[in-house]
Structures are given as C-alpha cells and as structure tokens.
Design an enzyme around this catalytic site. Structure first.
Site, short mmCIF file in Angstrom:
data_model
loop_
_atom_site.label_atom_id
_atom_site.label_comp_id
_atom_site.label_asym_id
_atom_site.label_seq_id
_atom_site.Cartn_x
_atom_site.Cartn_y
_atom_site.Cartn_z
N ASN A 7 0.88 -1.17 0.00
CA ASN A 7 0.00 0.00 0.00
C ASN A 7 0.91 1.22 0.00
OD1 ASN A 7 -1.82 2.02 0.40
ND2 ASN A 7 -2.68 1.21 2.30
N ARG A 95 -2.63 -2.14 -3.33
CA ARG A 95 -3.87 -1.43 -3.05
C ARG A 95 -3.87 -0.13 -3.87
NH1 ARG A 95 -5.30 2.71 1.41
NH2 ARG A 95 -7.55 2.79 1.17
N HIS A 184 -13.15 2.04 0.48
CA HIS A 184 -13.15 0.95 1.47
C HIS A 184 -13.75 -0.34 0.88
CE1 HIS A 184 -13.27 3.72 5.32
NE2 HIS A 184 -12.03 3.56 4.88
N ARG A 245 -12.62 13.92 9.38
CA ARG A 245 -13.40 14.31 8.20
C ARG A 245 -14.86 14.54 8.57
NH1 ARG A 245 -11.53 9.38 4.41
NH2 ARG A 245 -10.08 8.79 6.05
N GLU A 388 -7.67 -6.07 5.24
CA GLU A 388 -7.55 -5.65 3.84
C GLU A 388 -6.35 -6.28 3.15
OE1 GLU A 388 -8.97 -1.35 3.15
OE2 GLU A 388 -8.69 -1.49 5.30
#
Ligand code: AMP
Length: 402
Positions: A7, A95, A184, A245, A388
C-alpha cells in the site's frame, strides 16, 4: 505461494508478506517519511517464523525506490529475513484507492492499466500518484513477477446510476466523470464474505449493511452480495462522521465560509478533511481519547460521539429502506470492532425494525468474529474483523490461479 501486498502512499509504503498456502502473515512493515530529511523503516517478523521480531532503520529515504529496496533487503536478509530471495515471491498485490469507472475487479498490471490509473489521478490526487510510484518501483524490483492492482472502488461499481449520480448538471458526469464512487470496497467485500460464511448462506443470497468505522468511516448496502449504495462519494469525504473528516454537510457551507470567513477553496478542503469530524467537534480524533474525555465529564467529547453515532443510525435506517430485507448488520475496523458504546448508540431505536442487541455479547471482549444480537433478532448483528491485506492477497492469488 508467497504474496507481497503493498500500500504505497505519497510518503509511505505499508507492506505485508503472506504465505497463501495457509494464509499466514510472515512479515509486515512500514516505510515512513519518504522524501523528508529523516525517514524510517519498521519491519516486524511474525512469531513462528523463528526470526528477530522487530527491526527499525532510521535514515534518509529520498524516494519510493530506496524505501522499497530497504524493505525487500530486510525481508530477504540472510540473518533476519524470512525468505532466501526475491524469487520466492510469486506475486505483488497493490492497493489502489481509485479505479474510476474502468475497473470492476482486481486486474493484472499492464502498460494500459498504468495509463488508466494515471487517468484517474484528478479523481484521487492525494492517493493515486503514490500508488503509481509503488507499482513502478515494484515492477523494477520484481521483473517477471505478476503485479496485481486491487481497487478500493471496484466493489462499488455495481451501484446503480440512481444511487451514484449527483443531482448536478449532467455534463459534469459526461465530461469529468463526476459521480459517487465509494471507497473501502476491499474491506466491505471482505467482511460481507465473512459474514455470509458465518450466516451459513451463499453471499449472493445475503442482504447486508456493512459498517466500517475506523479513522475513516463508511457504510455499504449489500444486496444479494453486491454493493448497491455506499456512503463515500466522489472522494472519501462524504457520508459518516470520521476522525478528522466531516462527512455530509450542507454544500452551501463552502459559499458561507468563502463569503463570511474569507476562506479559499484549498483552506476549506483542508478544514473538511483534516480539522473536522470528531476532532472538529471536541479536539480529539482518536475514539479512545474521546472515551477518556467523556469519563472526565467533557461535554464536547460526548457530543462528538453522539453526532457520530446518530449519523451512523440515520445511514443504517436509510440502507434498511434501500434493501427492504436485511440479514445482518456488520461492524468492522478499529471502532466497529472494539467500541461497544458506539455500536449500541448506532443501533439505538432500531428495535422496531427487528434489531435486538445482546448487550452481554456486545460488551464482551472477544478476538475474532462475534454475533452481538439476540437469538430472536430478525436482523442479525455481527462484529467481523476486517483484513484488507489478506483480502488483497486472496484477490491476487485468485486472479493468478484462474
Ligand atoms: P482504524 O482506522 O481501523 O485503525 O481505526 C482507528 C480508530 O479505531 C481510532 O479512532 C481508534 O481510537 C479506534 N480504536 C481502536 N481500538 C479501539 C478500542 N479498543 N476502543 C475504541 N476505539 C478503538
């Protein structure tokens, strides 16, 4: 079969080496502060591999190539490494946050694929350039080894137009592909699959609401195993209240801030992404700190938790309307897996829709998946840990053995 999962961000590279014969992690690591004066690499070898546990290197890491070389040297080190050489790695899984509308599934990297990812950079300027750096370096360091890209957006490509279109002038979609994409996806797909297995039902017969609550938060309505709506939009800012956020706000707030506070668009963007959410409401973005502050009587911390849980509840209710029949609600990620209070508050008032929580199960600290609804609950509620990296490694293995 050993798969390296990468990633790669703008200034960091997270990596894991997995043995996919038995799905165990051999090594995980993080290269940080690439391009800064002092960078570092932390490489952790997992128990059972009979090697020294953690190695840390501090040095200047001018670019992604240097960072990745340091990581590969640690993985293949004669004394501290877990494999003898790069040749033992069968494939690299990457990713990638944004695949735009081009990618509906994991894909083997080719020159055309790289061009298509480059074309999505305007949609994900903070993420995709770093991913591309990681892909290019991995292709140089592992020539002849398959590289696979797994997109955060791919699972959501089944969302129908009435759910992904913004009610904006149509040319913005036609010319600029401005629409809701969702993110996601790897996590939502992974926990949906795990939950179907736990329910003992084929995934394509399951209707689920998957709730990913970490630093970033998103929710997905899964109908017959496919994503039909999700809370993230064009970017990972829309929807739920997150660590820093804002999630959903009145779009007119931009004009208000510009006219009344003299803020330019970049300052507003930074505020909404980095200074809002839990942090904006109470000054803390880590949910554990929020709980500690609530215990000390901090009213703003309590408000922040309430705002987040209320938004979760509203989305769960709206996805019940989207799905009609819901087999299970699935909580995952740092908060979703660990925070009984947020789960309870997010489900408050949903008893009349068939959601009945088993408070003993909800507050028990069990590692792994756990059903937290009562036997009689017509909508099951599960906690399912996300993974993940494993999901990317599985997708990578699948595409290569097809
Ligand atoms: P993630 O992005 O999935 O790593 O999740 C990070 C978030 O999970 C942070 O807000 C953490 O405070 C939260 N988190 C992690 N562990 C716990 C815990 N035991 N209880 C409550 N929140 C937690």
């Amino acid at each position: 079969m050993k798969v390296l999962v990468i990633n790669s961000g703008s200034s960091s590279i997270k990596y894991q080496l997995l043995d996919m014969e038995n799905e165990i992690v051999l090594v995980s690591g993080l290269v940080e502060r690439i391009g800064e004066e002092s960078g570092d690499v932390t490489n952790k070898v997992f128990p059972g591999t009979d090697r020294q546990a953690v190695t840390r290197i501090e040095q200047t890491i001018p670019d992604h190539r240097t960072g990745m070389e340091l990581a590969v040297d640690l993985i293949t080190d004669r004394d501290k490494g877990v494999i003898k050489g790069r040749g033992e790695i069968c494939a690299v899984g990457h990713r990638v946050v944004h695949g735009g509308e081009n990618f509906h599934e994991p894909t083997i990297v080719t020159d055309e694929v790289i061009l298509a990812i480059e074309a999505t950079v305007p949609l994900a300027p903070l993420h995709n350039p770093g991913h591309l750096d990681g892909i290019r370096v991995a292709m140089e360091l592992f020539p002849g080894i398959s590289q696979v890209v797994v997109f955060d957006t791919a699972f959501h490509q089944t969302i129908p137009p009435h759910a992904y279109m913004y009610a904006l002038p149509y040319e913005l979609y036609e010319k600029d592909r401005l629409r809701r994409y969702g993110f996601h996806g790897t996590s939502h797909k992974f926990v949906a699959g795990e939950c179907a297995r736990l329910l003992g039902k084929p995934l394509d017969q399951c209707n689920l609401i998957t709730v990913h609550l970490g630093n970033g938060c998103s929710m997905t309505a899964v109908k017959n195993g496919k994503s039909v709506d999700t809370s993230f939009g064009l970017t990972p800012l829309e929807g739920l209240v997150m660590g820093t956020r804002s999630g959903d706000i009145d779009p007119a707030i931009h004009a208000f801030l510009a006219h009344n506070k003299g803020m330019d668009i970049d300052a507003i963007d930074v505020m909404l992404n980095k200074e809002s959410g839990l942090k904006g409401l109470c000054g803390m973005n880590d949910m554990r700190d929020v709980h500690a502050a609530i215990a000390r009587g901090d009213d703003k911390a309590k408000l922040a938790l309430d705002v987040q849980a209320y938004r979760n509840r509203k989305y769960i209710g709206s996805y019940m309307a989207v799905l009609s029949r819901v087999d299970a609600i699935v909580f995952t990620a740092g908060i979703g897996e660990n925070d009984a209070t947020v789960r309870r508050e997010s489900l408050k008032g949903l008893e009349c829709f068939g959601v009945q929580i088993d408070e003993t199960a909800n507050t028990s600290h069990v590692h792994g998946s756990l059903r937290i609804s009562l036997d009689g609950s017509s909508v099951a509620v599960w906690v399912v840990p996300t993974n993940e990296e494993l999901a990317i490694a599985r997708e990578t293995k699948l595409i290569l053995t097809r």
